[in-house]
Design a protein around this motif. Sequence first.
Motif, PDB file in Angstrom:
ATOM      1  N   ARG A 104      21.538  35.820  30.719  1.00  0.00           N
ATOM      2  CA  ARG A 104      20.813  37.089  30.703  1.00  0.00           C
ATOM      3  C   ARG A 104      21.136  37.983  31.890  1.00  0.00           C
ATOM      4  O   ARG A 104      20.884  39.185  31.845  1.00  0.00           O
ATOM      5  CB  ARG A 104      19.298  36.829  30.643  1.00  0.00           C
ATOM      6  N   HIS A 105      21.727  37.422  32.942  1.00  0.00           N
ATOM      7  CA  HIS A 105      22.129  38.212  34.106  1.00  0.00           C
ATOM      8  C   HIS A 105      23.591  38.653  34.036  1.00  0.00           C
ATOM      9  O   HIS A 105      24.061  39.353  34.926  1.00  0.00           O
ATOM     10  CB  HIS A 105      21.900  37.419  35.390  1.00  0.00           C
ATOM     11  N   GLY A 106      24.311  38.215  32.992  1.00  0.00           N
ATOM     12  CA  GLY A 106      25.709  38.585  32.850  1.00  0.00           C
ATOM     13  C   GLY A 106      26.685  37.623  33.476  1.00  0.00           C
ATOM     14  O   GLY A 106      27.875  37.926  33.565  1.00  0.00           O
ATOM     15  N   ASN A 107      26.222  36.459  33.932  1.00  0.00           N
ATOM     16  CA  ASN A 107      27.155  35.437  34.394  1.00  0.00           C
ATOM     17  C   ASN A 107      27.894  34.877  33.185  1.00  0.00           C
ATOM     18  O   ASN A 107      27.290  34.608  32.143  1.00  0.00           O
ATOM     19  CB  ASN A 107      26.407  34.307  35.110  1.00  0.00           C
ATOM     20  N   GLN A 108      29.207  34.701  33.339  1.00  0.00           N
ATOM     21  CA  GLN A 108      30.068  34.298  32.222  1.00  0.00           C
ATOM     22  C   GLN A 108      30.791  33.009  32.565  1.00  0.00           C
ATOM     23  O   GLN A 108      31.150  32.765  33.729  1.00  0.00           O
ATOM     24  CB  GLN A 108      31.071  35.418  31.929  1.00  0.00           C
ATOM     25  N   ASN A 109      30.993  32.179  31.564  1.00  0.00           N
ATOM     26  CA  ASN A 109      31.690  30.905  31.740  1.00  0.00           C
ATOM     27  C   ASN A 109      32.818  30.786  30.727  1.00  0.00           C
ATOM     28  O   ASN A 109      32.604  30.948  29.527  1.00  0.00           O
ATOM     29  CB  ASN A 109      30.711  29.741  31.565  1.00  0.00           C
ATOM     30  N   ILE A 110      34.025  30.525  31.222  1.00  0.00           N
ATOM     31  CA  ILE A 110      35.164  30.223  30.348  1.00  0.00           C
ATOM     32  C   ILE A 110      35.902  28.981  30.842  1.00  0.00           C
ATOM     33  O   ILE A 110      37.038  28.732  30.471  1.00  0.00           O
ATOM     34  CB  ILE A 110      36.162  31.410  30.267  1.00  0.00           C
ATOM     35  N   SER A 111      35.223  28.190  31.709  1.00  0.00           N
ATOM     36  CA  SER A 111      35.898  27.089  32.377  1.00  0.00           C
ATOM     37  C   SER A 111      35.612  25.725  31.769  1.00  0.00           C
ATOM     38  O   SER A 111      36.525  24.956  31.487  1.00  0.00           O
ATOM     39  CB  SER A 111      35.522  27.061  33.866  1.00  0.00           C
ATOM     40  N   CYS A 112      34.335  25.389  31.586  1.00  0.00           N
ATOM     41  CA  CYS A 112      34.001  24.060  31.081  1.00  0.00           C
ATOM     42  C   CYS A 112      32.593  24.067  30.512  1.00  0.00           C
ATOM     43  O   CYS A 112      31.769  24.915  30.849  1.00  0.00           O
ATOM     44  CB  CYS A 112      34.114  22.999  32.183  1.00  0.00           C
ATOM     45  N   ILE A 113      32.322  23.094  29.652  1.00  0.00           N
ATOM     46  CA  ILE A 113      30.990  22.884  29.107  1.00  0.00           C
ATOM     47  C   ILE A 113      30.475  21.567  29.644  1.00  0.00           C
ATOM     48  O   ILE A 113      31.135  20.531  29.532  1.00  0.00           O
ATOM     49  CB  ILE A 113      31.003  22.859  27.564  1.00  0.00           C
ATOM     50  N   ARG A 148      40.300  31.325  35.732  1.00  0.00           N
ATOM     51  CA  ARG A 148      41.271  32.408  35.590  1.00  0.00           C
ATOM     52  C   ARG A 148      40.938  33.567  36.534  1.00  0.00           C
ATOM     53  O   ARG A 148      40.573  33.371  37.674  1.00  0.00           O
ATOM     54  CB  ARG A 148      41.360  32.867  34.121  1.00  0.00           C
ATOM     55  N   GLY A 149      41.025  34.813  36.034  1.00  0.00           N
ATOM     56  CA  GLY A 149      40.793  35.952  36.917  1.00  0.00           C
ATOM     57  C   GLY A 149      39.390  36.508  36.846  1.00  0.00           C
ATOM     58  O   GLY A 149      39.136  37.625  37.327  1.00  0.00           O
ATOM     59  N   ALA A 150      38.445  35.750  36.254  1.00  0.00           N
ATOM     60  CA  ALA A 150      37.103  36.277  36.029  1.00  0.00           C
ATOM     61  C   ALA A 150      36.390  36.730  37.307  1.00  0.00           C
ATOM     62  O   ALA A 150      35.784  37.807  37.329  1.00  0.00           O
ATOM     63  CB  ALA A 150      36.254  35.253  35.279  1.00  0.00           C
ATOM     64  N   PRO A 151      36.423  35.968  38.420  1.00  0.00           N
ATOM     65  CA  PRO A 151      35.701  36.426  39.609  1.00  0.00           C
ATOM     66  C   PRO A 151      36.220  37.751  40.154  1.00  0.00           C
ATOM     67  O   PRO A 151      35.437  38.659  40.445  1.00  0.00           O
ATOM     68  CB  PRO A 151      35.907  35.280  40.612  1.00  0.00           C
ATOM     69  N   ILE A 152      37.536  37.881  40.295  1.00  0.00           N
ATOM     70  CA  ILE A 152      38.076  39.129  40.851  1.00  0.00           C
ATOM     71  C   ILE A 152      37.880  40.284  39.880  1.00  0.00           C
ATOM     72  O   ILE A 152      37.669  41.426  40.291  1.00  0.00           O
ATOM     73  CB  ILE A 152      39.560  38.972  41.248  1.00  0.00           C
ATOM     74  N   MET A 204      28.959  26.876  34.310  1.00  0.00           N
ATOM     75  CA  MET A 204      29.744  27.211  35.500  1.00  0.00           C
ATOM     76  C   MET A 204      29.922  28.718  35.544  1.00  0.00           C
ATOM     77  O   MET A 204      30.198  29.335  34.510  1.00  0.00           O
ATOM     78  CB  MET A 204      31.110  26.534  35.467  1.00  0.00           C
ATOM     79  N   VAL A 205      29.754  29.311  36.707  1.00  0.00           N
ATOM     80  CA  VAL A 205      29.918  30.753  36.843  1.00  0.00           C
ATOM     81  C   VAL A 205      31.383  31.074  37.077  1.00  0.00           C
ATOM     82  O   VAL A 205      31.975  30.645  38.065  1.00  0.00           O
ATOM     83  CB  VAL A 205      29.068  31.317  38.004  1.00  0.00           C
ATOM     84  N   CYS A 206      31.952  31.831  36.146  1.00  0.00           N
ATOM     85  CA  CYS A 206      33.326  32.333  36.290  1.00  0.00           C
ATOM     86  C   CYS A 206      33.249  33.839  36.554  1.00  0.00           C
ATOM     87  O   CYS A 206      33.555  34.307  37.643  1.00  0.00           O
ATOM     88  CB  CYS A 206      34.139  32.018  35.049  1.00  0.00           C
ATOM     89  N   GLY A 207      32.816  34.599  35.549  1.00  0.00           N
ATOM     90  CA  GLY A 207      32.517  36.000  35.772  1.00  0.00           C
ATOM     91  C   GLY A 207      31.157  36.129  36.434  1.00  0.00           C
ATOM     92  O   GLY A 207      30.196  35.475  36.035  1.00  0.00           O
ATOM     93  N   VAL A 208      31.083  36.946  37.465  1.00  0.00           N
ATOM     94  CA  VAL A 208      29.865  37.038  38.282  1.00  0.00           C
ATOM     95  C   VAL A 208      28.871  38.005  37.659  1.00  0.00           C
ATOM     96  O   VAL A 208      29.209  39.146  37.342  1.00  0.00           O
ATOM     97  CB  VAL A 208      30.214  37.494  39.715  1.00  0.00           C
ATOM     98  N   GLY A 209      27.628  37.544  37.481  1.00  0.00           N
ATOM     99  CA  GLY A 209      26.563  38.366  36.928  1.00  0.00           C
ATOM    100  C   GLY A 209      25.810  39.112  38.015  1.00  0.00           C
ATOM    101  O   GLY A 209      26.089  38.978  39.219  1.00  0.00           O
ATOM    102  N   TYR A 210      24.825  39.890  37.590  1.00  0.00           N
ATOM    103  CA  TYR A 210      24.102  40.747  38.528  1.00  0.00           C
ATOM    104  C   TYR A 210      23.293  39.954  39.553  1.00  0.00           C
ATOM    105  O   TYR A 210      23.204  40.348  40.724  1.00  0.00           O
ATOM    106  CB  TYR A 210      23.193  41.706  37.759  1.00  0.00           C
ATOM    107  N   ASP A 211      22.693  38.846  39.170  1.00  0.00           N
ATOM    108  CA  ASP A 211      21.903  38.078  40.138  1.00  0.00           C
ATOM    109  C   ASP A 211      22.794  37.427  41.188  1.00  0.00           C
ATOM    110  O   ASP A 211      22.480  37.446  42.386  1.00  0.00           O
ATOM    111  CB  ASP A 211      21.045  37.041  39.421  1.00  0.00           C
ATOM    112  N   ARG A 212      23.915  36.863  40.769  1.00  0.00           N
ATOM    113  CA  ARG A 212      24.824  36.215  41.717  1.00  0.00           C
ATOM    114  C   ARG A 212      25.458  37.234  42.656  1.00  0.00           C
ATOM    115  O   ARG A 212      25.629  36.979  43.845  1.00  0.00           O
ATOM    116  CB  ARG A 212      25.917  35.451  40.967  1.00  0.00           C
ATOM    117  N   ALA A 213      25.803  38.385  42.131  1.00  0.00           N
ATOM    118  CA  ALA A 213      26.379  39.427  42.977  1.00  0.00           C
ATOM    119  C   ALA A 213      25.367  39.880  44.023  1.00  0.00           C
ATOM    120  O   ALA A 213      25.708  40.070  45.199  1.00  0.00           O
ATOM    121  CB  ALA A 213      26.836  40.607  42.126  1.00  0.00           C
ATOM    122  N   ALA A 214      24.107  40.041  43.618  1.00  0.00           N
ATOM    123  CA  ALA A 214      23.067  40.457  44.562  1.00  0.00           C
ATOM    124  C   ALA A 214      22.868  39.419  45.663  1.00  0.00           C
ATOM    125  O   ALA A 214      22.684  39.765  46.839  1.00  0.00           O
ATOM    126  CB  ALA A 214      21.762  40.701  43.815  1.00  0.00           C
TER     127      ALA A 214
END
Length: 257
Positions: free
Chosen positions: A106-115, A129-133, A158-168
């Motif tokens: 719900r915060h936009g954190n994205q995972n493409i690495s593992c389940i 991959r390049g999700a964090p940058i 696992m957090v790959c793409g960073v969502g709004y809560d993690r960025a804050a």
Amino acid sequence: MSSGGTTTGVTRAEYCVVACAEAWRHAGEVLAAPMGTVPAVGARLAKLTFAPDLLLTDGEALLIGDVPALGARPQVVEGWLPYRQHLALVATGRRHVMMGASQIDRHGNQNISCIGDWARPARQLLGVRGAPINTLNNPTSYWVPKHSPRVFVEQVDMVCGVGYDRAAEAGWSATRFHHVPEVISNLGVFDFATPDHTMRLRSRHPGVTVEQILAATGFALTVPGDVPYTREPTTEELRLVREVIDPKGARDREVPA
């Protein structure tokens, strides 16, 4: 009318294409980086209609000046874009990427690495991959062709793409360029235009109910009082999608009618 279409004959895949195209409406002269068939059709549609300044690649190392059909070779090459220069565009914010998501919260954190637990995952996926940058340096939207509680989860494994809560939590260095404009699925369009930057239902595709979306989402989703439908494609947009960009109908294989 085909099964799964609407009274106008527009398929669910075509509504998804239009929604993806809209993500680049006010992008200006930036590189579109669509990942997936429907986003690729959407970027081409935006380029041919309301976003003529959008930059496209051949998917490898060429900037292209025309808009070929999916799978066709470009006839106009504008420049050479090797990997190092592509990364320079990413780091300077001159790209809007639309990535996939094996999980998104719900915060936009994205995972493409593992389940599962990172130390001993049940399933190994693409990797970070390049999700964090991407998420910390240029606009990053997401495309999910099969909306389900397995993808839209309370907390990603696992957090790959960073969502709004993690960025804050990380502070100014993470938030200064962080922007997740929208998430598009086969059911609707979502954004984070809420006071706490949690996911909101912005529109639903025709034929989809709010109840269906809530049942397919594994977290509390913000729902406005009146949820509009995703806009209808124009006659010219349908012609471009069906005859010019995707004449072989690849979009309907990604989002079946």
